[in-house]
Design a protein around this motif. Structure first.
Motif, PDB file in Angstrom:
ATOM      1  N   ASP A  20       0.920  -1.377   0.042  1.00  0.00           N
ATOM      2  CA  ASP A  20      -0.039  -0.064   0.007  1.00  0.00           C
ATOM      3  C   ASP A  20       0.817   1.168  -0.017  1.00  0.00           C
ATOM      4  N   GLN A  21       2.193   1.237   0.740  1.00  0.00           N
ATOM      5  CA  GLN A  21       2.827   2.578   0.800  1.00  0.00           C
ATOM      6  C   GLN A  21       3.502   2.799  -0.553  1.00  0.00           C
ATOM      7  N   LEU A  24      -7.728   1.268 -12.689  1.00  0.00           N
ATOM      8  CA  LEU A  24      -7.048   0.536 -11.522  1.00  0.00           C
ATOM      9  C   LEU A  24      -7.442   1.422 -10.254  1.00  0.00           C
ATOM     10  N   PRO A  25      -7.255   2.707 -10.228  1.00  0.00           N
ATOM     11  CA  PRO A  25      -7.671   3.511  -8.952  1.00  0.00           C
ATOM     12  C   PRO A  25      -9.048   3.212  -8.535  1.00  0.00           C
ATOM     13  N   THR A  26      -9.839   2.637  -9.397  1.00  0.00           N
ATOM     14  CA  THR A  26     -11.328   2.343  -8.971  1.00  0.00           C
ATOM     15  C   THR A  26     -11.207   1.131  -8.330  1.00  0.00           C
ATOM     16  N   GLY A  46      -8.968   1.749  -4.667  1.00  0.00           N
ATOM     17  CA  GLY A  46      -9.711   2.504  -3.658  1.00  0.00           C
ATOM     18  C   GLY A  46      -8.654   2.929  -2.543  1.00  0.00           C
ATOM     19  N   ASP A  47      -9.025   2.896  -1.587  1.00  0.00           N
ATOM     20  CA  ASP A  47      -8.149   3.188  -0.277  1.00  0.00           C
ATOM     21  C   ASP A  47      -7.510   2.012   0.328  1.00  0.00           C
ATOM     22  N   ARG A  48      -7.692   0.948  -0.154  1.00  0.00           N
ATOM     23  CA  ARG A  48      -7.095  -0.500   0.610  1.00  0.00           C
ATOM     24  C   ARG A  48      -6.882  -1.040  -0.678  1.00  0.00           C
ATOM     25  N   PRO A  49      -5.631  -0.638  -1.216  1.00  0.00           N
ATOM     26  CA  PRO A  49      -5.088  -1.233  -2.560  1.00  0.00           C
ATOM     27  C   PRO A  49      -4.906  -2.902  -2.370  1.00  0.00           C
TER      28      PRO A  49
END
Length: 501
Positions: free
Chosen positions: A329-330, A405-407, A410-413
């Motif tokens: 995630d980082q 990809l961003p969809t 989200g906020d938890r890759p």
């Protein structure tokens, strides 16, 4: 007729055997009776053997690596069946760490461990003079770099036009990361800069434009790195493309200034992050300033046109799904064009093997010796991450799904892509041979049915990526939607890299 054949099986035709060219360059008077023959792992052992034996050699030297040891074993078995008197000499990383040796060493007559430029020459001289060496295991003798003959003149017109030209400005590595064989090196030693740049100029004048530096730490000595980059900047044209392996936490201002002057898509940096977990870093003797690494990756993305190919390793001692997710995630947040998810492999001789018992590291007994389970990672979870890595390469690294990809993430890759990966495998039963159009349709089904993304939003982003990929036909969910042809950006980078523009 050639007395000596130097050969190996490359992973792909585009790769050139740099090590063989070094051996050939240092054969002195034996060059006149030596030929280099390269093959790939996709060719049959019988066909390769036929071509080698057509040279009527007395000695065959074969480079053995983790990616070709199975195929080399088959080839050596065939050669010995057909021509038992043929002297077969093995060298390369896969056979350089006795007593931890693959079975192919039992089939060969001699094995040269370590550096081979001098030792192979000495062995061949003895054999051709009908002398019998005392030992079949021969420890390679390192030669001071200034005494080595250069290999670069042995890239021929075919290599320059159709293959990657591998080059090295330094040899060795000062770091001791235990998963890497370079941990066995004492330090990094540079080649004399003026002579090296003369060789690069000769290659350039012959038409070489694709240079891949194999230095483990290209940016270790900043003054030298800047001089090499300035050399290529002065020769910049529409085809020049450079690949470097760089240390992630060493990017001083002098280096930044020259990097900013390169046009987009002329540089590729392979950046080994491996893990952001400080406890694992300490355990495997990896020195890495994580904060500087983050700052440097962010700066490279914001201020240069370099293509960033970053590496993470899963399965290290102490790894869990949870802490690997944090590293992933980082890294996703830093937005490199590619994240290569490597699965830990057991390299013969690598210091990480000292952790095998304590961390219950269980490896595949056949090449590439990938880790199967650990004290903290079950075989089932290891399989899931293996599939994750394959789907990530198809979806994340390919650039085909740049808009989508961003969809997905989200906020938890990591969590969301692992969910996607599990669902894709359940739906397809495979991570291979999925037609690209079918992959788009499967991703849509999982986005809507499993990740619960809005159907219209999913269609919108996938349709845009589908058009960018210049595929023919329509996706199953857009039979009534109008298509507008779109093209990917222009640039010197290869097609995969253009997809990230």
């Amino acid at each position: 007729m050639n007395q000596i054949v130097l050969t190996t099986l490359n992973a792909r035709y585009i790769h050139a055997a740099f090590g063989l060219r070094y051996i050939f360059a240092n054969l002195a008077e034996l060059q006149a009776q030596t030929v280099v023959r390269e093959f790939t792992i996709h060719e049959t052992a019988l066909n390769i053997a036929e071509k080698i034996l057509a040279e009527q050699p007395k000695i065959v030297g074969i480079s053995v690596y983790i990616w070709n040891v199975s195929e080399v074993t088959e080839l050596v078995g065939v050669l010995k069946q057909i021509s038992p008197e043929l002297v077969i000499v093995l060298g390369g990383p896969e056979v350089s760490h006795p007593p931890d040796l693959p079975a192919v060493c039992e089939l060969a007559d001699y094995v040269v461990t370590g550096a081979g430029e001098k030792s192979f020459y000495d062995l061949c001289t003895q054999l051709l003079q009908r002398q019998t060496p005392l030992n079949r295991m021969i420890e390679g003798v390192s030669v001071p770099l200034p005494q080595l003959a250069s290999p670069y003149q042995y890239y021929d017109a075919e290599d320059i036009q159709n293959r990657i030209c591998y080059v090295e400005a330094s040899r060795g590595c000062p770091f001791k990361c235990e998963f890497c064989l370079s941990a066995l090196d004492k330090t990094a030693k540079p080649f004399e800069l003026g002579a090296f740049l003369d060789e690069m100029d000769n290659l350039y004048q012959k038409g070489a434009r694709n240079f891949k530096f194999i230095d483990r730490t290209f940016n270790l000595k900043v003054k030298t790195s800047v001089a090499i980059l300035e050399f290529f900047l002065a020769r910049m044209d529409d085809e020049l493309y450079l690949h470097f392996e760089v240390i992630p936490d060493n990017l001083p201002d002098d280096l930044k200034e020259v990097l900013k002057r390169f046009p987009d898509n002329r540089l590729q940096f392979e950046i080994g992050v491996q893990t952001f977990d400080p406890e694992i870093q300490e355990l495997i003797s990896r020195r890495q300033d994580n904060q500087k690494t983050i700052e440097n990756l962010r700066w490279l993305r914001e201020h240069t046109g370099a293509h960033l190919h970053t590496d993470l390793i899963f399965g290290l001692p102490g790894d869990t799904l949870e802490n690997f997710a944090e590293s992933f995630d980082q890294l996703v947040a830093l937005n490199p064009q590619e994240i290569q998810l490597g699965i830990l492999k057991r390299l013969r001789g690598a210091p990480i093997n000292r952790h095998t018992d304590e961390y219950q590291l269980r490896y595949n007994p056949v090449p590439p010796y990938n880790i199967l389970s650990t004290r903290d990672i079950s075989f089932s979870d290891m399989q899931r991450v293996n599939r994750f890595a394959r789907y990530w390469d198809m979806i994340g690294n390919s650039g085909r799904f740049k808009i989508t990809l961003p969809t997905i993430l989200g906020d938890r890759p990591f969590e969301r892509f692992l969910t996607l990966s599990d669902a894709l495998f359940n739906a397809s039963g495979s991570t291979w041979k999925i037609a690209l159009k079918r992959l788009f349709e499967l991703v849509y089904e999982v986005m809507v049915g499993t990740l619960l993304v809005d159907s219209e939003q999913s269609q919108t982003v996938l349709r845009e990526d589908f058009l960018r990929s210049e595929l023919k036909g329509r996706l199953a969910f857009e039979e009534t939607k109008p298509l507008t042809k779109q093209k990917v950006g222009k640039g010197i980078a290869n097609k995969r890299q253009k997809m990230h523009q």
